[in-house]
Design an enzyme around this catalytic site. Structure first.
Site, PDB file in Angstrom:
ATOM      1  N   THR A  53       0.862  -1.189   0.000  1.00 55.93           N
ATOM      2  CA  THR A  53       0.000   0.000   0.000  1.00 55.93           C
ATOM      3  C   THR A  53       0.893   1.232   0.000  1.00 55.93           C
ATOM      4  OG1 THR A  53      -0.011  -0.051   2.406  1.00 55.93           O
ATOM      5  CG2 THR A  53      -1.894  -1.060   1.294  1.00 55.93           C
ATOM      6  N   ARG A  60      16.627 -11.091   2.226  1.00 55.96           N
ATOM      7  CA  ARG A  60      16.833 -12.535   2.358  1.00 55.96           C
ATOM      8  C   ARG A  60      17.083 -13.088   0.962  1.00 55.96           C
ATOM      9  NH1 ARG A  60      17.654 -11.905   7.035  1.00 55.96           N
ATOM     10  NH2 ARG A  60      16.445 -12.691   8.789  1.00 55.96           N
ATOM     11  N   GLU A 120      22.653 -20.128   2.599  1.00 50.28           N
ATOM     12  CA  GLU A 120      23.904 -19.599   3.120  1.00 50.28           C
ATOM     13  C   GLU A 120      24.319 -20.345   4.391  1.00 50.28           C
ATOM     14  OE1 GLU A 120      22.303 -15.554   3.393  1.00 50.28           O
ATOM     15  OE2 GLU A 120      22.301 -15.754   5.573  1.00 50.28           O
ATOM     16  N   ASP A 137      24.095  -9.365   0.458  1.00 54.93           N
ATOM     17  CA  ASP A 137      24.535  -9.788   1.789  1.00 54.93           C
ATOM     18  C   ASP A 137      23.870 -11.102   2.173  1.00 54.93           C
ATOM     19  OD1 ASP A 137      25.877  -9.285   4.299  1.00 54.93           O
ATOM     20  OD2 ASP A 137      23.967  -8.674   5.180  1.00 54.93           O
ATOM     21  N   HIS A 180      26.427 -12.067   4.986  1.00 50.97           N
ATOM     22  CA  HIS A 180      25.281 -11.766   5.863  1.00 50.97           C
ATOM     23  C   HIS A 180      25.757 -11.038   7.125  1.00 50.97           C
ATOM     24  CE1 HIS A 180      20.961 -13.087   7.020  1.00 50.97           C
ATOM     25  NE2 HIS A 180      21.281 -11.940   7.592  1.00 50.97           N
TER      26      HIS A 180
END
Ligand code: 8YV
Length: 315
Positions: free
Chosen positions: A177, A234, A263, A258, A281
């Site tokens: 939205t 992610r 992973e 990242d 990460h």
């Protein structure tokens, strides 16, 4: 007073491990992943879980601890925790929002700057004597006046957009939205429209089933051969095989990420690409932020055990 028993996943730095041990009787989740390594008595004594990491916390594990009432996550993203199952058992889940927003946004913008100007390649050029041997480094691209799309205008997306506004970029965003945002930020109700409108796509949506694969092959192609994607969300949000195909074919100019699927055992195709910037990460991984995340996790555990309102509940 006897200390409440908790189950802790993964390892903690001393500044977290010590106060945690002072406050609670801490049982470690078995490295093997087999809950039965803990006796039935121990499993029944555990009242809360201090969760950390990116393995799956699903029904099998949750059900093995019948008296757990809280899962306190160390991290803002809780996509690996089965919150629906937890809720069905009356188990509350908390996360650590806000305290990490700035560091995550800093790394996202840092990755973009480094990728767009190939700062790492240029460093290599100097170190390997190519500057002296071959002359100036190949010209890179400007950020000034470029259109940047932020996919997901939550806390982190907004912090990324605020930073990029300072780089004289045109901000566009996608969200389910339209948000209360500066009037110069252009809203797109579809990701394809956003990707088509911009040169750089910053992925800041949260992970989970609703966002799995939303950075699809079509979105990647809409960003196009002159475009960049930066992902601090992610790995699951991106169609990774399509992303790798596009990078290999040059139908996407570059990627900074990242986060990855599976992973840290990432797809080896990433390693052969010279148009990618890869990070382990680490967007929330500063000493200051990690201390705040640990504190917030413990504060939620303490609130639960003293029957006070949870600070940052997600269900
Ligand atoms: C991790 C993160 O929690 O907050 C998140 O969602 O992805 C990270 O901060 C951190 O790596 C600890 O596992």
């Amino acid at each position: 007073m006897t200390k409440p028993h908790i189950l802790a996943f993964e390892t903690y730095d001393a500044w977290d491990a010590e106060p945690m041990e002072q406050l609670f009787t801490v049982h470690r989740f078995p490295v093997s992943g087999d809950c039965n390594e803990l006796s039935a008595d121990t499993r029944e004594s555990i009242k809360a879980i201090a969760f950390k990491g990116h393995t799956t916390l699903g029904p099998e594990i949750i059900n093995a601890f019948p008296n757990v009432g809280l899962i306190a996550n160390y991290g803002v993203g809780y996509d690996t925790i089965d919150v629906t199952h937890a809720s069905s058992l009356g188990i509350k889940v908390t996360n650590t929002p806000d305290v990490l927003t700035n560091d995550v946004a800093d790394l996202a913008v840092g990755m973009l700057l480094a990728l767009n100007r190939d700062i790492i390649g240029a460093d290599h050029w100097v170190r390997t004597g190519q500057w002296a041997g071959h002359g100036a480094y190949p010209l890179q691209r400007t950020l000034t006046g470029v259109s940047v799309g932020v996919a997901g205008l939550g806390r982190i997306g907004r912090a990324v957009a605020n930073r990029l506004q300072g780089f004289d970029t045109d901000i566009h965003y996608y969200s389910q939205t339209e948000k209360d945002a500066p009037s110069s930020w252009k809203y797109h109700s579809s990701l394809i429209d956003l990707a088509t409108a911009v040169d750089i796509l910053m992925v800041t949506v949260s992970g989970g089933p609703e966002t799995a694969g939303i950075i699809s092959k079509e979105v990647i192609h809409a960003v196009g051969p002159d475009g960049l994607i930066v992902n601090c969300s992610r790995g699951s949000t991106v169609d990774e095989p399509a992303l790798l195909d596009a990078l290999e074919a040059g139908s996407l100019r570059g990627l900074a990420t990242d986060v990855f699927n599976n992973e840290p055992e990432i797809d080896q195709r990433f390693l052969n690409l010279n148009n990618v910037l890869l990070q382990p990460h680490q967007s929330s991984a500063t000493i200051e932020t990690r201390k705040r995340m640990g504190q917030l996790q413990r504060d939620n555990l303490l609130a639960y055990f003293s029957e006070k309102p949870l600070l940052t509940a997600v269900n």
